[in-house]
Scaffold this motif. Sequence first.
Motif, PDB file in Angstrom:
ATOM      1  N   GLU A   1       0.824  -1.199   0.000  1.00 54.92           N
ATOM      2  CA  GLU A   1       0.000   0.000   0.000  1.00 54.92           C
ATOM      3  C   GLU A   1       0.868   1.262   0.000  1.00 54.92           C
ATOM      4  O   GLU A   1       1.824   1.377   0.765  1.00 54.92           O
ATOM      5  CB  GLU A   1      -0.922   0.006   1.217  1.00 54.92           C
ATOM      6  N   GLY A   2       0.536   2.181  -0.901  1.00 54.71           N
ATOM      7  CA  GLY A   2       1.248   3.444  -0.998  1.00 54.71           C
ATOM      8  C   GLY A   2       2.424   3.445  -1.954  1.00 54.71           C
ATOM      9  O   GLY A   2       2.930   4.501  -2.321  1.00 54.71           O
ATOM     10  N   THR A   3       2.897   2.257  -2.365  1.00 55.98           N
ATOM     11  CA  THR A   3       4.006   2.230  -3.316  1.00 55.98           C
ATOM     12  C   THR A   3       3.483   2.489  -4.728  1.00 55.98           C
ATOM     13  O   THR A   3       2.277   2.478  -4.975  1.00 55.98           O
ATOM     14  CB  THR A   3       4.784   0.888  -3.264  1.00 55.98           C
ATOM     15  N   VAL A   4       4.403   2.699  -5.647  1.00 55.78           N
ATOM     16  CA  VAL A   4       4.046   3.116  -7.008  1.00 55.78           C
ATOM     17  C   VAL A   4       3.600   1.926  -7.853  1.00 55.78           C
ATOM     18  O   VAL A   4       4.394   1.032  -8.147  1.00 55.78           O
ATOM     19  CB  VAL A   4       5.234   3.843  -7.673  1.00 55.78           C
ATOM     20  N   MET A   5       2.329   1.952  -8.250  1.00 55.16           N
ATOM     21  CA  MET A   5       1.801   0.960  -9.187  1.00 55.16           C
ATOM     22  C   MET A   5       2.261   1.328 -10.599  1.00 55.16           C
ATOM     23  O   MET A   5       2.673   0.470 -11.372  1.00 55.16           O
ATOM     24  CB  MET A   5       0.271   0.913  -9.142  1.00 55.16           C
ATOM     25  N   GLN A   6       2.176   2.625 -10.907  1.00 58.31           N
ATOM     26  CA  GLN A   6       2.666   3.134 -12.189  1.00 58.31           C
ATOM     27  C   GLN A   6       2.818   4.637 -12.074  1.00 58.31           C
ATOM     28  O   GLN A   6       1.962   5.305 -11.509  1.00 58.31           O
ATOM     29  CB  GLN A   6       1.712   2.807 -13.334  1.00 58.31           C
ATOM     30  N   ALA A   7       3.913   5.147 -12.612  1.00 56.20           N
ATOM     31  CA  ALA A   7       4.149   6.589 -12.592  1.00 56.20           C
ATOM     32  C   ALA A   7       4.844   7.006 -13.872  1.00 56.20           C
ATOM     33  O   ALA A   7       5.483   6.195 -14.537  1.00 56.20           O
ATOM     34  CB  ALA A   7       4.997   6.974 -11.380  1.00 56.20           C
ATOM     35  N   THR A   8       4.691   8.275 -14.187  1.00 55.14           N
ATOM     36  CA  THR A   8       5.433   8.857 -15.292  1.00 55.14           C
ATOM     37  C   THR A   8       6.117  10.121 -14.801  1.00 55.14           C
ATOM     38  O   THR A   8       5.594  10.836 -13.946  1.00 55.14           O
ATOM     39  CB  THR A   8       4.532   9.193 -16.506  1.00 55.14           C
ATOM     40  N   PHE A   9       7.290  10.349 -15.333  1.00 53.27           N
ATOM     41  CA  PHE A   9       8.017  11.574 -15.046  1.00 53.27           C
ATOM     42  C   PHE A   9       8.798  11.954 -16.288  1.00 53.27           C
ATOM     43  O   PHE A   9       8.991  11.133 -17.194  1.00 53.27           O
ATOM     44  CB  PHE A   9       8.936  11.416 -13.820  1.00 53.27           C
ATOM     45  N   SER A  10       9.211  13.211 -16.349  1.00 51.03           N
ATOM     46  CA  SER A  10       9.982  13.644 -17.508  1.00 51.03           C
ATOM     47  C   SER A  10      11.248  14.339 -17.044  1.00 51.03           C
ATOM     48  O   SER A  10      11.274  14.999 -16.006  1.00 51.03           O
ATOM     49  CB  SER A  10       9.161  14.563 -18.407  1.00 51.03           C
ATOM     50  N   ILE A  11      12.297  14.136 -17.826  1.00 50.56           N
ATOM     51  CA  ILE A  11      13.588  14.786 -17.614  1.00 50.56           C
ATOM     52  C   ILE A  11      13.911  15.503 -18.913  1.00 50.56           C
ATOM     53  O   ILE A  11      14.097  14.845 -19.947  1.00 50.56           O
ATOM     54  CB  ILE A  11      14.691  13.766 -17.266  1.00 50.56           C
ATOM     55  N   LYS A  12      13.903  16.837 -18.871  1.00 53.46           N
ATOM     56  CA  LYS A  12      14.205  17.643 -20.063  1.00 53.46           C
ATOM     57  C   LYS A  12      13.348  17.233 -21.256  1.00 53.46           C
ATOM     58  O   LYS A  12      13.825  17.157 -22.385  1.00 53.46           O
ATOM     59  CB  LYS A  12      15.687  17.541 -20.425  1.00 53.46           C
ATOM     60  N   GLY A  13      12.080  16.931 -21.001  1.00 54.86           N
ATOM     61  CA  GLY A  13      11.157  16.587 -22.070  1.00 54.86           C
ATOM     62  C   GLY A  13      11.098  15.109 -22.432  1.00 54.86           C
ATOM     63  O   GLY A  13      10.210  14.691 -23.155  1.00 54.86           O
ATOM     64  N   GLN A  14      12.050  14.304 -21.933  1.00 51.92           N
ATOM     65  CA  GLN A  14      12.024  12.860 -22.199  1.00 51.92           C
ATOM     66  C   GLN A  14      11.167  12.193 -21.138  1.00 51.92           C
ATOM     67  O   GLN A  14      11.462  12.273 -19.952  1.00 51.92           O
ATOM     68  CB  GLN A  14      13.441  12.274 -22.158  1.00 51.92           C
ATOM     69  N   GLU A  15      10.109  11.537 -21.546  1.00 52.79           N
ATOM     70  CA  GLU A  15       9.217  10.870 -20.606  1.00 52.79           C
ATOM     71  C   GLU A  15       9.749   9.483 -20.245  1.00 52.79           C
ATOM     72  O   GLU A  15      10.299   8.779 -21.081  1.00 52.79           O
ATOM     73  CB  GLU A  15       7.817  10.743 -21.201  1.00 52.79           C
ATOM     74  N   PHE A  16       9.563   9.126 -18.981  1.00 53.29           N
ATOM     75  CA  PHE A  16       9.900   7.811 -18.452  1.00 53.29           C
ATOM     76  C   PHE A  16       8.686   7.285 -17.709  1.00 53.29           C
ATOM     77  O   PHE A  16       7.902   8.051 -17.164  1.00 53.29           O
ATOM     78  CB  PHE A  16      11.060   7.892 -17.448  1.00 53.29           C
ATOM     79  N   MET A  17       8.559   5.980 -17.671  1.00 50.48           N
ATOM     80  CA  MET A  17       7.572   5.325 -16.819  1.00 50.48           C
ATOM     81  C   MET A  17       8.344   4.553 -15.765  1.00 50.48           C
ATOM     82  O   MET A  17       9.489   4.143 -15.987  1.00 50.48           O
ATOM     83  CB  MET A  17       6.704   4.351 -17.618  1.00 50.48           C
ATOM     84  N   CYS A  18       7.706   4.331 -14.612  1.00 54.56           N
ATOM     85  CA  CYS A  18       8.345   3.496 -13.605  1.00 54.56           C
ATOM     86  C   CYS A  18       7.299   2.856 -12.701  1.00 54.56           C
ATOM     87  O   CYS A  18       6.143   3.289 -12.654  1.00 54.56           O
ATOM     88  CB  CYS A  18       9.374   4.281 -12.792  1.00 54.56           C
ATOM     89  N   ILE A  19       7.753   1.814 -12.009  1.00 50.78           N
ATOM     90  CA  ILE A  19       6.919   1.095 -11.048  1.00 50.78           C
ATOM     91  C   ILE A  19       7.790   0.662  -9.876  1.00 50.78           C
ATOM     92  O   ILE A  19       9.013   0.630  -9.966  1.00 50.78           O
ATOM     93  CB  ILE A  19       6.255  -0.173 -11.653  1.00 50.78           C
ATOM     94  N   ASP A  20       7.119   0.319  -8.792  1.00 50.08           N
ATOM     95  CA  ASP A  20       7.717  -0.448  -7.708  1.00 50.08           C
ATOM     96  C   ASP A  20       7.261  -1.879  -7.926  1.00 50.08           C
ATOM     97  O   ASP A  20       6.060  -2.160  -7.911  1.00 50.08           O
ATOM     98  CB  ASP A  20       7.221   0.027  -6.330  1.00 50.08           C
ATOM     99  N   SER A  21       8.202  -2.775  -8.178  1.00 48.73           N
ATOM    100  CA  SER A  21       7.825  -4.168  -8.398  1.00 48.73           C
ATOM    101  C   SER A  21       7.382  -4.790  -7.080  1.00 48.73           C
ATOM    102  O   SER A  21       8.054  -4.648  -6.063  1.00 48.73           O
ATOM    103  CB  SER A  21       9.005  -4.955  -8.965  1.00 48.73           C
ATOM    104  N   ASN A  22       6.274  -5.469  -7.128  1.00 48.92           N
ATOM    105  CA  ASN A  22       5.813  -6.173  -5.924  1.00 48.92           C
ATOM    106  C   ASN A  22       6.375  -7.585  -5.856  1.00 48.92           C
ATOM    107  O   ASN A  22       6.120  -8.312  -4.913  1.00 48.92           O
ATOM    108  CB  ASN A  22       4.287  -6.181  -5.848  1.00 48.92           C
TER     109      ASN A  22
END
Length: 132
Positions: A45-66
């Motif tokens: 609970e509270g960890t990242v199921m799915q997120a997106t962030f960008s660095i200088k316009g480059q988008e990334f996705m990430c998760i916390d693996s369960n």
Amino acid sequence: MGKVTPFLMFQDGKAEEAMNYYISIIEDSEITSIVRYGANESGDEGTVMQATFSIKGQEFMCIDSNLKHQFTFTPSFSIFVTCDTEEEINNVYQKLIEGGQALMPIGDYGFSQRFGWLNDRFGVSWQLNLPS
């Protein structure tokens, strides 16, 4: 086909910490969305199921693996950053190397003015370049 997006899988609930760290180091970066695991879902609970962030316009996705995997990040895939000034490359390198490991310490390797390759404290590999 839609767009292609680099995807980072973190273990031990480090995805949000990593995203916050990256956007604090590199200007023009932001977290654009976070969906967290709720109570009684497949992740902590509270960890990242799915997120997106960008660095200088480059988008990334990430998760916390369960799930615990027998693998993690590898330097054979890295985030390549082209810096504008010596001050910028030195600053970003010093922040990313904290708790990490130098693969090629920052220096002049002949193919650029300054270059450094490292794994950060989360295991993500970065190449920083100041072109000649």
